[in-house]
Design a protein around this motif. Structure first.
Motif, PDB file in Angstrom:
ATOM      1  N   ASP A 258      -4.859  -6.281   8.253  1.00  0.00           N
ATOM      2  CA  ASP A 258      -5.315  -7.107   7.141  1.00  0.00           C
ATOM      3  C   ASP A 258      -6.113  -6.270   6.150  1.00  0.00           C
ATOM      4  OD1 ASP A 258      -4.150  -9.400   7.848  1.00  0.00           O
ATOM      5  OD2 ASP A 258      -5.911 -10.289   8.822  1.00  0.00           O
ATOM      6  N   VAL A 259      -5.917  -6.560   4.880  1.00  0.00           N
ATOM      7  CA  VAL A 259      -6.675  -5.819   3.875  1.00  0.00           C
ATOM      8  C   VAL A 259      -7.079  -6.759   2.734  1.00  0.00           C
ATOM      9  CG1 VAL A 259      -4.472  -4.878   3.019  1.00  0.00           C
ATOM     10  CG2 VAL A 259      -6.553  -3.865   2.229  1.00  0.00           C
ATOM     11  N   ALA A 260      -8.326  -6.589   2.308  1.00  0.00           N
ATOM     12  CA  ALA A 260      -8.842  -7.408   1.204  1.00  0.00           C
ATOM     13  C   ALA A 260      -8.922  -6.536  -0.045  1.00  0.00           C
ATOM     14  CB  ALA A 260     -10.233  -7.930   1.551  1.00  0.00           C
ATOM     15  N   VAL A 261      -8.445  -7.065  -1.164  1.00  0.00           N
ATOM     16  CA  VAL A 261      -8.420  -6.278  -2.410  1.00  0.00           C
ATOM     17  C   VAL A 261      -9.145  -7.058  -3.500  1.00  0.00           C
ATOM     18  CG1 VAL A 261      -6.913  -5.204  -4.126  1.00  0.00           C
ATOM     19  CG2 VAL A 261      -6.105  -5.498  -1.798  1.00  0.00           C
ATOM     20  N   ASP A 262     -10.080  -6.379  -4.167  1.00  0.00           N
ATOM     21  CA  ASP A 262     -10.743  -7.012  -5.304  1.00  0.00           C
ATOM     22  C   ASP A 262     -10.375  -6.223  -6.562  1.00  0.00           C
ATOM     23  OD1 ASP A 262     -12.442  -7.869  -7.301  1.00  0.00           O
ATOM     24  OD2 ASP A 262     -14.077  -8.306  -5.911  1.00  0.00           O
ATOM     25  N   GLY A 263      -9.498  -6.783  -7.360  1.00  0.00           N
ATOM     26  CA  GLY A 263      -8.971  -6.080  -8.530  1.00  0.00           C
ATOM     27  C   GLY A 263      -9.935  -6.017  -9.700  1.00  0.00           C
TER      28      GLY A 263
ATOM     29  N   GLY B 278      -8.196   7.953   0.776  1.00  0.00           N
ATOM     30  CA  GLY B 278      -8.419   7.637   2.190  1.00  0.00           C
ATOM     31  C   GLY B 278      -7.695   6.381   2.643  1.00  0.00           C
ATOM     32  N   LEU B 279      -6.943   5.757   1.738  1.00  0.00           N
ATOM     33  CA  LEU B 279      -6.297   4.477   2.045  1.00  0.00           C
ATOM     34  C   LEU B 279      -5.356   4.571   3.241  1.00  0.00           C
ATOM     35  CD1 LEU B 279      -5.585   1.521   1.090  1.00  0.00           C
ATOM     36  CD2 LEU B 279      -3.711   2.560  -0.179  1.00  0.00           C
ATOM     37  N   LEU B 280      -4.402   5.514   3.175  1.00  0.00           N
ATOM     38  CA  LEU B 280      -3.362   5.528   4.196  1.00  0.00           C
ATOM     39  C   LEU B 280      -3.878   5.974   5.565  1.00  0.00           C
ATOM     40  CD1 LEU B 280      -0.209   6.627   2.192  1.00  0.00           C
ATOM     41  CD2 LEU B 280      -1.056   4.338   2.695  1.00  0.00           C
ATOM     42  N   GLU B 281      -4.997   6.698   5.552  1.00  0.00           N
ATOM     43  CA  GLU B 281      -5.617   7.075   6.817  1.00  0.00           C
ATOM     44  C   GLU B 281      -6.227   5.854   7.482  1.00  0.00           C
ATOM     45  OE1 GLU B 281      -8.750  10.137   6.938  1.00  0.00           O
ATOM     46  OE2 GLU B 281      -7.213  11.257   5.822  1.00  0.00           O
ATOM     47  N   ALA B 282      -6.681   4.914   6.658  1.00  0.00           N
ATOM     48  CA  ALA B 282      -7.432   3.779   7.201  1.00  0.00           C
ATOM     49  C   ALA B 282      -6.557   2.601   7.617  1.00  0.00           C
ATOM     50  CB  ALA B 282      -8.455   3.315   6.158  1.00  0.00           C
ATOM     51  N   ILE B 283      -5.334   2.512   7.099  1.00  0.00           N
ATOM     52  CA  ILE B 283      -4.539   1.322   7.428  1.00  0.00           C
ATOM     53  C   ILE B 283      -3.180   1.655   8.018  1.00  0.00           C
ATOM     54  CG2 ILE B 283      -5.414  -0.375   5.782  1.00  0.00           C
ATOM     55  CD1 ILE B 283      -3.100   0.361   3.954  1.00  0.00           C
ATOM     56  N   GLY B 284      -2.577   0.646   8.616  1.00  0.00           N
ATOM     57  CA  GLY B 284      -1.192   0.713   9.053  1.00  0.00           C
ATOM     58  C   GLY B 284      -0.533  -0.580   8.622  1.00  0.00           C
TER      59      GLY B 284
ATOM     60  N   ALA C  69       0.848  -1.190   0.000  1.00  0.00           N
ATOM     61  CA  ALA C  69       0.000   0.000   0.000  1.00  0.00           C
ATOM     62  C   ALA C  69       0.883   1.239   0.000  1.00  0.00           C
ATOM     63  CB  ALA C  69      -0.895   0.003   1.231  1.00  0.00           C
ATOM     64  N   ALA C  70       0.488   2.235  -0.760  1.00  0.00           N
ATOM     65  CA  ALA C  70       1.306   3.443  -0.838  1.00  0.00           C
ATOM     66  C   ALA C  70       0.462   4.599  -1.326  1.00  0.00           C
ATOM     67  CB  ALA C  70       2.463   3.229  -1.806  1.00  0.00           C
ATOM     68  N   HIS C  71       0.955   5.810  -1.096  1.00  0.00           N
ATOM     69  CA  HIS C  71       0.264   6.954  -1.695  1.00  0.00           C
ATOM     70  C   HIS C  71       0.433   6.838  -3.201  1.00  0.00           C
ATOM     71  CE1 HIS C  71      -1.295  10.885  -2.357  1.00  0.00           C
ATOM     72  NE2 HIS C  71      -0.192  11.255  -2.986  1.00  0.00           N
ATOM     73  N   GLU C  72       1.675   6.781  -3.630  1.00  0.00           N
ATOM     74  CA  GLU C  72       1.969   6.564  -5.043  1.00  0.00           C
ATOM     75  C   GLU C  72       3.129   5.585  -5.070  1.00  0.00           C
ATOM     76  OE1 GLU C  72       3.272  10.072  -7.172  1.00  0.00           O
ATOM     77  OE2 GLU C  72       2.544   9.184  -9.030  1.00  0.00           O
TER      78      GLU C  72
END
Ligand code: PEP
Ligand code: MG
Length: 580
Positions: A219-224, A209-215, A161-164
Motif C-alpha cells: 500500500d502506498v499513500a500519495v499526496d500530490g 529511494g522509491l523502488l527500494e522501499a516498495i514492491g 510506480a516506476a523509475h521513469e
C-alpha cells in the motif's frame, strides 16, 4: 513500519492504493546485434518497416488517449509518431546501416544524436522531452527485436510506480486502474505528469529511494500537493491521507459547481476569467473549465505544422466554429504571431541572429500584407457567417506592437479590408498586446488607438529583464511580482482606463492565484489563462474583496524589495483565501 519519502509535487490530489511497479522496458544494449546480417537494402527495409509500424502504433495510441484525456494530451503521441517518421532520423540510421551497423544499433545511434541535442537544453521542458525520445526509440527497437510492446497493467486500481514512466507506458494502462503516479525521476513538466493532471489523479516525481522501499502490492499513500509519499502507511497515516482525499474531493466538487458562475470578487467586482486557446480542439476543455470566452486565440497554431498557408476559406471555417463555441462571450483572436520561437515553414525569412528581436508578430504582418489581409478577411467573413446567431463576440488583437505607428497602420489595413468586404466594424473591439517595453512606455498614446489592452506577461517579462523565455537558467530573473513591474502594470491599467479601454492579462502569470489577486488589486478587468487554472483562480477571487487585493498589492509595492518578498507580503495578507 511505514517509510516516508518526499518528491516533487506534479499533479494535485491524494490517493491510497496498492502499488503497481512498471519495470523499465529499455532493451539492454548487449541484446542488440552488432552488425547487419543481410545486404544494406534488406536491413534498410527492416528499418523502414519498424519505423512505419511504430508510427502507426503511436497514432493509434493518440486516438485512445484523445478519448480519455483529451486532444492536448493526444498531441504527445502524435508528436511521438512524428519523431518515428522524421526523415532526418531515417537518414542518420540509414547511414549507419551503410557503415555495416544492424538496424537496431543504427536506430539507437540515430536517436542518441537527437537526444543529445534535447538533453543539453537548459530548458526543463525540453530536457523532459529527451525521455520521450527514449520511449519512441525503445518502441522501434522492440519491434525490430520482435517483442510485443503491449504494456503491463495492474488487476486493481493502483498507484503506478516506476523509475521513469514513459508516456506510452502511462497511456497503455487503462485510466480507471490508475489511482496515482509516483516516479523516481522526471519533472513536473514531463508528460507522465501532464497526463496525470489530465486524468485528475495525484502525481509525485523525483521521489528518490522509491523502488527500494516498495514492491507491487504494497500500500502506498500519495499526496500530490505536498509531494509526500508514504509506503506501507500505519493506521494514523492512513487516516490522514483519507482525510486529504475527502477534502480534495470536496474541493473538486466545489470548484466544479462554479463552472457556470461568472468571475467576480467577494464584493461583486466583475473580473472576466477567459481561456487561452491554441486550436479549435482546445475549446471543449476551455468550456468545461468554465472559461468565459477566450482572451487569447493563438491563431498562428493553425498556420504551423503545414507546408502551405491555409486559404481564406479554411480560416473562415475555423474562426466561425470558434465563435460559435462561445455563445455570448467575447473571443479575442490574436492575428498571426509568427517569428522568434514560432517560425512558419512557408514564410521565407532572412536568417536572424536574434529572432526574438527580429521580424515577428505585427512586424511580419506589416511586411507580408498578403498573409495579414487574408487573415483579417477571414475573420470578418467569419463574423458575417455567424451574424444574427448567439455566437461569441469577435475581437481582434495585434501582437508584439512596439510603436504607435504600427498600431495605426494595422488598424488602417483592417479598415480597408472591412470596406472591401462590406463589413461594419461597429461592435468589433480592436485591441493591442502590451508585451514590448516600448509599448508599455508609450501606453498612454497606444491606448488612445485601442478598445482594449492585453498585457502579454510572457514576452513583456522576457524583454524587460533581457531573459530569454526559452532559457531555463535565466527564468528566475523575470518575475511579474517584482515591485517595479507591478508599478508598470498599474500604469498600463490606468492608461487604458483613462482612454476608455478595458485591460486584461493573457500571459501565463494570470493563472497564478497570488498574481491574479495582485492584478485585481491593481484594477485589471480580465484575466485570460490556461484552462486548468480557471477554477482555482475563480474560487480564490470570490473569497477576496477588491479592497483586500488592493491593500495587499499596495503593501507589496511599497515594502518589498524583490518579487519573492512581494509574494510573501501578498500571501501573508490574503493567506487563508489563497490556501483554500
Ligand atoms: C505573452 O507574450 O504573454 C503571450 C500571451 O503571448 P505568447 O505567449 O503567445 O507569446
Ligand atoms: Mg507574446
Amino acid at each position: 513500519m511505514s517509510t516516508r519519502l518526499t518528491g516533487r509535487a506534479a499533479a494535485p490530489g491524494a490517493a491510497l492504493a496498492p502499488a503497481f511497479i512498471v519495470a523499465s522496458r529499455s532493451p539492454v544494449e548487449d541484446e542488440l546485434p552488432r552488425e547487419r546480417s543481410g545486404p544494406v537494402e534488406e536491413e534498410t527495409a527492416r528499418l523502414r518497416a519498424a519505423l512505419g509500424r511504430a508510427e502507426a502504433q503511436l497514432r493509434e495510441l493518440a486516438g485512445t488517449v484523445e478519448e480519455f484525456a483529451g486532444p492536448a494530451e493526444a498531441e504527445i503521441f502524435e508528436a511521438h509518431g512524428e519523431f518515428a517518421a522524421d526523415p532526418e532520423l531515417f537518414r542518420l540510421a540509414e547511414e549507419a546501416i551503410h557503415a555495416d551497423a544492424s538496424a537496431e544499433r543504427a536506430v539507437v545511434g540515430a536517436f542518441g544524436s537527437f537526444r543529445e541535442l534535447l538533453a543539453a537544453s537548459e530548458s526543463e521542458y525540453l530536457a523532459a522531452r529527451a525521455a520521450d525520445l527514449d520511449d519512441v526509440r525503445d518502441r522501434v527497437v522492440s519491434i525490430l527485436l520482435g517483442r510485443t510492446t503491449v504494456g503491463e497493467r495492474p488487476d486493481v486500481r493502483s498507484v503506478i510506480a516506476a523509475h521513469e514512466l514513459t508516456p506510452s507506458q502511462t497511456a497503455s494502462i487503462p485510466p480507471t486502474l490508475i489511482a496515482g503516479i509516483v516516479t523516481e525521476t522526471g519533472s513536473p513538466t514531463s508528460h507522465a505528469a501532464i497526463l496525470a493532471r489530465a486524468l485528475g489523479v495525484p502525481a509525485v516525481v523525483s521521489c528518490s529511494g522509491l523502488l527500494e522501499a516498495i514492491g507491487t502490492g504494497t500500500d502506498v499513500a500519495v499526496d500530490g500537493r505536498t509531494g509526500g509519499v508514504v509506503v506501507a502507511p500505519e493506521r494514523s497515516e492512513r487516516q490522514a491521507i483519507r482525510g486529504r482525499m475527502e477534502s480534495e474531493e470536496r474541493r473538486r466538487l466545489e470548484l466544479a459547481a462554479l463552472r457556470d458562475e461568472p468571475g467576480h470578487t467577494a464584493d461583486g467586482h466583475r473580473i472576466e476569467l477567459a481561456a487561452n486557446i491554441g486550436s479549435i480542439q482546445h475549446v471543449p476543455a476551455a468550456l468545461e473549465a468554465g472559461g468565459e470566452g477566450s482572451g487569447l486565440v493563438r491563431t498562428e497554431f493553425m498556420f504551423m505544422d503545414r507546408t502551405t498557408a491555409p486559404t481564406v476559406d479554411e480560416q473562415v471555417k475555423v474562426y466561425a466554429e470558434v465563435l460559435r463555441s462561445f455563445p455570448g462571450d467575447r473571443v479575442v483572436f490574436r492575428t498571426l504571431d509568427i517569428g522568434a520561437d514560432k517560425p512558419l515553414p512557408f514564410v521565407d525569412r532572412e536568417p536572424e541572429e536574434n529572432p526574438a528581436l527580429g521580424i515577428r508578430g505585427i512586424r511580419l504582418s506589416l511586411v507580408r500584407p498578403d498573409l495579414f489581409r487574408g487573415q483579417l478577411r477571414a475573420l470578418l467573413r467569419a463574423l458575417r457567417e455567424v451574424a444574427g446567431t448567439d455566437a461569441g463576440r469577435l475581437a481582434i488583437m495585434f501582437p508584439l506592437v512596439s510603436t504607435v505607428a504600427e498600431l495605426v497602420r494595422a488598424r488602417e489595413i483592417l479598415g480597408e479590408v472591412a470596406e472591401e468586404e462590406g463589413v461594419d466594424l461597429t461592435g468589433v473591439e480592436v485591441g493591442v498586446m502590451v508585451e514590448v517595453p516600448s509599448a508599455a512606455l508609450a501606453v498612454r498614446r497606444v491606448a488612445a488607438h485601442a478598445d482594449f489592452l492585453s498585457i502579454g506577461t510572457n514576452d513583456l517579462l522576457q524583454y524587460l529583464f533581457a531573459a530569454d523565455r526559452l532559457v531555463g537558467a535565466v527564468a528566475d530573473l523575470a518575475e511579474i511580482l517584482d515591485p517595479d513591474v507591478l508599478t508598470l502594470i498599474e500604469r498600463i491599467i490606468d492608461a487604458g482606463h483613462a482612454n476608455g479601454a478595458w485591460v486584461g492579462v493573457c500571459g501565463e502569470a494570470a493563472g497564478d492565484p497570488t498574481v491574479a489577486a495582485a492584478l485585481v488589486g491593481l484594477g485589471i478587468d480580465e484575466l485570460s489563462m490556461t484552462r486548468v487554472a480557471i477554477p482555482e483562480v475563480k474560487d480564490v477571487l470570490r473569497r477576496l474583496t477588491r479592497q483586500e487585493c488592493t491593500d495587499a498589492v499596495r503593501e507589496a509595492i511599497e515594502r518589498a524589495t524583490d518579487a519573492g518578498e512581494a509574494r510573501r507580503v501578498i500571501e501573508g495578507r490574503l493567506g487563508t483565501a489563497l490556501q483554500a
